[in-house]
Design a protein around this motif. Sequence first.
Motif, mmCIF file in Angstrom:
data_model
loop_
_atom_site.group_PDB
_atom_site.id
_atom_site.type_symbol
_atom_site.label_atom_id
_atom_site.label_comp_id
_atom_site.label_asym_id
_atom_site.label_seq_id
_atom_site.Cartn_x
_atom_site.Cartn_y
_atom_site.Cartn_z
ATOM 1 N N SER A 16 14.733 16.049 -12.250
ATOM 2 C CA SER A 16 14.445 16.072 -10.823
ATOM 3 C C SER A 16 13.003 16.539 -10.628
ATOM 4 N N ARG A 17 12.468 16.323 -9.457
ATOM 5 C CA ARG A 17 11.104 16.763 -9.159
ATOM 6 C C ARG A 17 10.961 18.258 -9.411
ATOM 7 N N GLU A 18 11.970 19.023 -8.996
ATOM 8 C CA GLU A 18 11.918 20.478 -9.174
ATOM 9 C C GLU A 18 11.985 20.866 -10.637
ATOM 10 N N ARG A 23 9.021 22.637 -15.582
ATOM 11 C CA ARG A 23 8.613 22.464 -16.983
ATOM 12 C C ARG A 23 7.098 22.424 -17.116
ATOM 13 N N LEU A 24 6.426 21.771 -16.179
ATOM 14 C CA LEU A 24 4.966 21.741 -16.210
ATOM 15 C C LEU A 24 4.391 23.147 -16.069
ATOM 16 N N ARG A 25 4.901 23.892 -15.114
ATOM 17 C CA ARG A 25 4.403 25.252 -14.897
ATOM 18 C C ARG A 25 4.704 26.157 -16.091
ATOM 19 N N ALA A 199 -3.774 17.807 -8.559
ATOM 20 C CA ALA A 199 -3.319 17.145 -9.781
ATOM 21 C C ALA A 199 -1.808 17.197 -9.910
ATOM 22 N N LEU A 200 -1.223 18.332 -9.566
ATOM 23 C CA LEU A 200 0.232 18.461 -9.666
ATOM 24 C C LEU A 200 0.923 17.460 -8.752
ATOM 25 N N ALA A 207 4.968 10.259 -12.388
ATOM 26 C CA ALA A 207 5.919 10.323 -13.509
ATOM 27 C C ALA A 207 7.337 10.125 -12.978
ATOM 28 N N ARG A 208 7.787 8.899 -13.002
ATOM 29 C CA ARG A 208 9.102 8.577 -12.436
ATOM 30 C C ARG A 208 10.197 8.516 -13.495
#
Length: 243
Positions: A16-18, A23-25, A199-200, A207-208
């Motif tokens: 999911s977006r969240e 994971r990115l953070r 950027a985020l 990224a789908r």
Amino acid sequence: MTTETTPPAGPTQPWSREQFEARLRETAQDRYHDRHPFNVRMHNGDLGPGELRRWITNRFHYQRHIPVKEALILAKLDSPRLRRVWMRRIEDHDGRQEGQGGIERWLRLGEAAGLDRATLLSGQAVLPGVRLAVEGYVNFFRLRTPLEAVAASLTELAAPDLMRTRIDAFKRHCRWIEHEGLAYFRGRVHQRRRDSSEALTLVLQWARTRAEQEHALAALTFKCDVLWTLLDAVHTAAPVERP
């Protein structure tokens, strides 16, 4: 009353977006170079002037290539609006005219630390490991997709905190460096918060699929590795005699 929850993503199901943002953070925080032993020593005041000058010299080789990689990203963007955003990033480092921008402020940091501007610009004192790390960094942005290129810049998520820590450390432990030399760090606190937000937003939109999300995470990990490798080279170089 029941609360709906997002089911765990399977091996190919997109997060999911969240979940993806988390994971990115997490990657940016856990792998960022603020934890590198050299940075820890710097912020604890354990570096001698010679060691700090070596870091300034070698980090400058990275700094001067930032607008190059931003230009490579710019060339990949198909929207005038996005290209205008990225043009501003180049200006942040190169300035709109001579004597402005982040590269100029880094040169002034070097001068405040007792380094010669001409020597910094010559690049003669740059370590081989730093040259290799920066070459790999630039080539990554030249060869990879727009998604990967923008995702790699998300180290900026962790950068504002590092800039504040560094400013405080320099003020406490490096009083021999003129205060005006810290202008680069002060300016980057706001810029990096703005840049990371932009950027985020793009990475979360682009990224789908699960594969795209994993490529974005791998790109961010690579950028963290570049910054870590650069510090490895500086940290393990021949000891610098303390004045």
